[in-house]
Structures are given as C-alpha cells and as structure tokens.
Design an enzyme around this catalytic site. Structure first.
Site: not given
Ligand code: AP5
Length: 215
Positions: A13, A127, A162, A173
């Site tokens: 994402k 990552r 992270r 997660r």
């Molecule tokens: P990346 O793009 O970083 O993936 P992502 O989908 O953004 O993953 P996140 O881990 O950031 O999502 P998340 O939903 O767990 O965390 P968030 O920060 O929202 O890609 C991942 C890796 O893959 C990278 O190394 C990238 O280079 C690689 N990659 C990507 N595309 C690729 C491709 N096509 N080919 C090869 N490699 C590729 O949330 C963190 C925490 O915050 C949650 O656990 C929760 O506690 C809290 N939180 C956040 N939002 C909320 C909410 N709305 N409600 C409640 N709690 C929340």
C-alpha cells in the site's frame, strides 16, 4: 484522485501510494506513518498507540477517527488523497462514509492490493524504512535495496526495520487483518467502489488504477 488502498500488511500500500502521488499530486495519508510519527515525538497520542502497534494490534477506532477527521480538512487534500491503511474496520468505514458526506467529497475507488501470503511474509521481514519521519522512504533488501546499505537514497538518514517487524508481531498483524480488515473488501464491493488488483508488481497495480481512472 481520491482513493482508499486496501490490502494486508506488506501488500504494498505504501509503495503504490508513493508511486501514485507522483501522477497528479494527490497526497498520501498513512495512518501508520502518522502514528509512528506520534510515537517518535512522544505525544499523548503516541504514548497511547505504542503498545497496540508494537504488538501488531489495531489502535482504537475513536483515536483514528479523531486523527482522520482533522487530517482530511487540511488544504493539501484538495488535490486528492490516497488513504493508506485507513479504514481498517467496518466501524471506521462507516464513520468515513459519514465524514465524506459531511465534507461533500466523493471517493473514486477502493483499490484492493491482492498478494499471496508467502510473498507478504518474505516482503515484511526484508523491508527497511527511512528513519527520518519527514521522508519514510521504503526499501527492500531483496527487491528494492538502497544504493548504500543502511542509508536512505533520498535524505541520507539511516534505514531501519520497524518495531512491529518481529515474526510474532507480523503473525498477529496478519491475523488481525483477516479478522477485522479483510471484510472491507466485501463492504466496498457492496458500495460499488471496489477495484481488485493482483499486486505482485507495484507498477502493474499503478497501471491498472490509472487505466480505470483515465489519468
Ligand atoms: P509496503 O509498501 O511497505 O507495504 P504496506 O502494504 O504499506 O505494508 P505496511 O506493513 O506498512 O502495512 P500495515 O498495514 O501493516 O502497516 P501500517 O503502517 O498501516 O511494502 C512492504 C515491503 O514490500 C517493502 O519492503 C517494499 O519495498 C516491498 N514491496 C512492495 N511492493 C513490492 C513489489 N511489487 N515487489 C517486490 N517488493 C515489493 O500500520 C501499522 C500499525 O499502526 C498497525 O498494526 C496498527 O497498530 C496501527 N494502525 C494504522 N492504521 C490504523 C487504523 N486505521 N486503525 C487502527 N490501527 C491502525
């Protein structure tokens, strides 16, 4: 564009959002980045969120809605926005729907990035993220390494793993995603807004979105 990006942790994402911002100046709004910034700054929000985040649990809906209620009013959202990691639960989706009606904003689509679980596990453990909270560039030691190991190409800060990237927290997660967030795919299908994309390639995902939106 005004989009929601759905997908499991590690689906890409953040990566896809950063690519899409370059197309029409829409702003990426990542609730995860906002919360991590608050933890680093040691604010009350950060203190409350930290325990949930480190364990891989969701932060309470009310906290998130307070953040988003204010964030969507900021000027930079007028050019469009990419909601990365929000909404995460049905109550958040219902609250967002109400908020958008109040602000007279119409969403273009909810894009679901569909990636197999084994690919996700591999991506999350490899990552690296820029430690500078104003940069937060994303790298991957296998598929997208920085030019100099451990150093961000864009700002020269250290790249880090992270706190929620331990195997235990990743497992939690993914389980939380399956229970609380995956039902949003059906929700947005019902709203007539869903675009499902196979996202093993971020470039292909971006191409599908821009084709659908005609941009
Ligand atoms: P990346 O793009 O970083 O993936 P992502 O989908 O953004 O993953 P996140 O881990 O950031 O999502 P998340 O939903 O767990 O965390 P968030 O920060 O929202 O890609 C991942 C890796 O893959 C990278 O190394 C990238 O280079 C690689 N990659 C990507 N595309 C690729 C491709 N096509 N080919 C090869 N490699 C590729 O949330 C963190 C925490 O915050 C949650 O656990 C929760 O506690 C809290 N939180 C956040 N939002 C909320 C909410 N709305 N409600 C409640 N709690 C929340």
């Amino acid at each position: 564009m005004k989009l929601i990006l759905l997908g499991a942790p590690g689906a890409g994402k953040g990566t896809v959002a950063k690519l899409l911002t370059k197309i029409d100046g829409s702003v990426q709004i990542s609730t995860g980045d906002i919360l991590r910034g608050a933890v680093t700054a040691g604010t009350d929000l950060g203190k409350e969120a930290k325990g949930y985040m480190d364990a891989g649990d969701l932060v309470p809906d009310e906290l998130i809605m307070n953040i988003m209620g204010e964030r969507l009013l900021e000027d930079d959202c007028k050019n469009g926005f990419l909601l990365d990691g929000f909404p995460r639960t049905i109550p958040q989706a219902d609250a967002l729907k109400e908020l958008l009606v109040k602000l007279d904003i119409t969403l273009d689509m909810a894009v679901n990035l569909d990636v197999p679980r084994d690919v996700i596990m591999d991506r999350l453990t490899t990552r690296r993220t820029c430690s500078n909270k104003d940069c937060q560039a994303i790298y991957n030691v296998k598929s997208m390494p920085s030019k100099v190991e451990g150093i961000c190409d864009k700002c020269g800060s250290e790249t880090i793993q992270r706190a929620d990237e331990t195997e235990e927290a990743i497992g939690n997660r993914l389980a939380t995603y399956n229970e609380k967030t995956a039902p949003l795919v059906e929700y947005y299908l019902g709203e007539g807004l869903l675009l499902n994309v196979q996202a093993t390639s971020s470039d292909v995902a971006v191409a599908e979105v821009t084709k659908q939106l005609n941009v």
